[in-house]
Enzyme design. Structure first.
Site, short mmCIF file in Angstrom:
data_model
loop_
_atom_site.label_atom_id
_atom_site.label_comp_id
_atom_site.label_asym_id
_atom_site.label_seq_id
_atom_site.Cartn_x
_atom_site.Cartn_y
_atom_site.Cartn_z
N ALA A 66 32.71 21.07 -17.94
CA ALA A 66 32.07 19.79 -17.69
C ALA A 66 32.96 19.04 -16.71
CB ALA A 66 31.95 19.02 -18.99
N GLY A 112 32.44 23.74 -20.74
CA GLY A 112 30.99 23.77 -20.54
C GLY A 112 30.50 25.01 -19.80
N GLU A 115 30.31 27.58 -22.40
CA GLU A 115 29.20 27.17 -23.28
C GLU A 115 27.85 27.48 -22.63
OE1 GLU A 115 31.06 23.26 -23.74
OE2 GLU A 115 30.91 23.50 -25.91
N GLU A 135 39.06 22.47 -24.36
CA GLU A 135 38.84 21.03 -24.58
C GLU A 135 39.95 20.35 -25.36
OE1 GLU A 135 36.53 23.34 -24.71
OE2 GLU A 135 34.69 22.62 -23.78
N1 COA Z 1 35.95 18.94 -13.79
C1 COA Z 1 36.13 18.31 -12.61
N2 COA Z 1 36.71 18.87 -11.54
C2 COA Z 1 37.16 20.12 -11.69
C3 COA Z 1 37.02 20.85 -12.90
C4 COA Z 1 36.40 20.20 -13.97
N3 COA Z 1 36.18 20.80 -15.15
N4 COA Z 1 37.59 22.07 -12.73
C5 COA Z 1 38.04 22.12 -11.46
N5 COA Z 1 37.79 20.94 -10.83
C6 COA Z 1 38.13 20.57 -9.45
C7 COA Z 1 39.61 20.24 -9.28
O1 COA Z 1 39.85 18.90 -9.68
C8 COA Z 1 39.78 20.46 -7.80
O2 COA Z 1 39.23 19.37 -7.11
P1 COA Z 1 40.07 18.71 -5.86
O3 COA Z 1 40.21 19.84 -4.87
O4 COA Z 1 39.17 17.61 -5.38
O5 COA Z 1 41.37 18.26 -6.43
C9 COA Z 1 38.88 21.66 -7.53
O6 COA Z 1 37.92 21.68 -8.59
C10 COA Z 1 39.61 22.99 -7.49
O7 COA Z 1 40.30 23.13 -8.72
P2 COA Z 1 41.90 23.40 -8.82
O8 COA Z 1 42.36 22.87 -10.15
O9 COA Z 1 42.59 22.89 -7.61
O10 COA Z 1 41.93 24.99 -8.82
P3 COA Z 1 43.07 25.94 -9.43
O11 COA Z 1 42.78 27.30 -8.91
O12 COA Z 1 44.42 25.36 -9.22
O13 COA Z 1 42.80 25.92 -11.02
C11 COA Z 1 41.42 25.95 -13.03
C12 COA Z 1 41.60 26.43 -11.55
C13 COA Z 1 40.04 26.38 -13.48
C14 COA Z 1 42.50 26.61 -13.91
C15 COA Z 1 41.58 24.41 -13.07
O14 COA Z 1 40.71 23.84 -12.11
C16 COA Z 1 41.24 23.79 -14.42
O15 COA Z 1 42.02 23.87 -15.35
N6 COA Z 1 40.05 23.14 -14.51
C17 COA Z 1 39.64 22.44 -15.70
C18 COA Z 1 39.20 23.39 -16.79
C19 COA Z 1 38.82 22.65 -18.04
O16 COA Z 1 39.64 22.06 -18.73
N7 COA Z 1 37.52 22.69 -18.35
C20 COA Z 1 37.01 22.11 -19.55
C21 COA Z 1 36.47 20.77 -19.28
S1 COA Z 1 35.87 20.03 -20.77
#
Ligand code: COA
Length: 260
Positions: A66, A112, A115, A135
């Site tokens: 999400a 999400g 999910e 989460e």
């Molecule tokens: N919500 C909003 N933005 C998200 C996102 C999320 N769940 N997951 C990734 N993004 C965005 C990042 O903020 C980044 O945006 P930016 O370039 O404007 O800063 C872009 O997507 C690329 O992600 P980034 O984190 O730079 O990639 P990465 O390869 O370093 O890491 C992940 C990849 C998936 C490990 C990391 O993005 C992450 O942990 N995301 C969140 C996962 C999460 O907790 N999901 C559950 C949400 S309830």
């Protein structure tokens, strides 16, 4: 209809729906959820479409969760509404569609994202995929069905471990746990999904819809899955597909089922 964050194509009665927000790793904000909701309903109502494959744009993510930026300042009431709306509009909706949905997990499927994949009727992962429900690392809990569907797929103990540690698992472990049906190289992911869909297309779309409803019934509180099976088994006898399917068998020919 026009879906700015989605790409849809159709070929041989199989629809391919791609979530297209790769710059945010296809994260689900309200807009994307609304578009997915409308698009899934449209494809489900399309008599030509007999199977749906859903995947994420790019090579890195199916859906990274999400959209955290969207809900970071939400109140208790807003949080509740976000979860309830999501269940209603997308996650429960996908699970209860008449058309089988295959999740093609092409990279990160987190929160999400996992999910959504778990709401699909089956899942195939590419070997680079990483799955998890992180989460609790954000101080919240899975809110789009994850606390229920993960345990249904992998068992309660492993679900508890994945949810409380917030750790990601790799595709081969997801396969071992029964979270995904197959793991293939990323370049073969959509072909594998199309191969499964091809097996679906031969069969009665009405019987498939009834069977999926009966399977799902057993996973819902307050619904007796056996009673639902008896009811839908009986209903099937009243369909054109049943007449055609049994007649074709007796006449030693291939059944020609009508659309949905
Ligand atoms: N919500 C909003 N933005 C998200 C996102 C999320 N769940 N997951 C990734 N993004 C965005 C990042 O903020 C980044 O945006 P930016 O370039 O404007 O800063 C872009 O997507 C690329 O992600 P980034 O984190 O730079 O990639 P990465 O390869 O370093 O890491 C992940 C990849 C998936 C490990 C990391 O993005 C992450 O942990 N995301 C969140 C996962 C999460 O907790 N999901 C559950 C949400 S309830």
């Amino acid at each position: 209809m026009n879906y700015p964050h989605l790409t849809v194509s159709k070929e041989d009665s199989i629809a391919l729906l791609t979530i297209n927000r790769p710059e945010k790793l296809n994260a689900l904000n309200r807009e994307v959820i609304n578009q997915l909701s409308d698009c899934f309903q449209e494809l489900n109502n399309d008599s030509e479409v007999r199977a749906i494959i859903v995947t994420g744009a790019g090579e890195k993510a199916f859906v990274a969760g999400a959209d955290i930026a969207e809900f970071a300042n939400y109140s208790v009431e807003e949080g509740k509404r976000l979860s309830a709306d999501g269940h209603d509009k997308l996650f429960d909706l996908v699970e209860s569609l008449n058309t089988p949905v295959i999740g093609a997990i092409n990279g990160f499927a987190l929160g999400g994202g996992l999910e959504l994949a778990m709401s699909c009727h089956m899942r195939v992962a590419s070997s680079n995929a990483r799955m998890g429900l992180p989460e609790v690392s954000l101080g919240v809990i899975p809110g789009y069905g994850g606390t229920q569907r993960l345990g249904q797929l992998v068992g309660k103990g492993k679900a508890m471990e994945m949810i409380t540690t917030a750790q990601m698992i790799k595709a081969d472990e997801a396969y071992r746990l029964g979270l995904v049906n197959y793991v293939v190289e990323q370049s073969e992911l959509l072909d594998k999904c199309r191969e499964i869909a091809a097996g679906i297309l031969k069969n009665s779309p009405i019987a498939i819809a009834y069977a999926m409803k009966a399977v799902n019934a057993g996973f819902r509180d307050g619904v007796n899955g056996y009673e639902k099976e008896i009811e839908l088994f009986g209903e099937a006898f009243g369909t054109e597909d049943f007449k055609e399917g049994t007649q074709a068998f007796l006449e030693k020919r291939k059944a020609e089922f009508k659309g949905k």
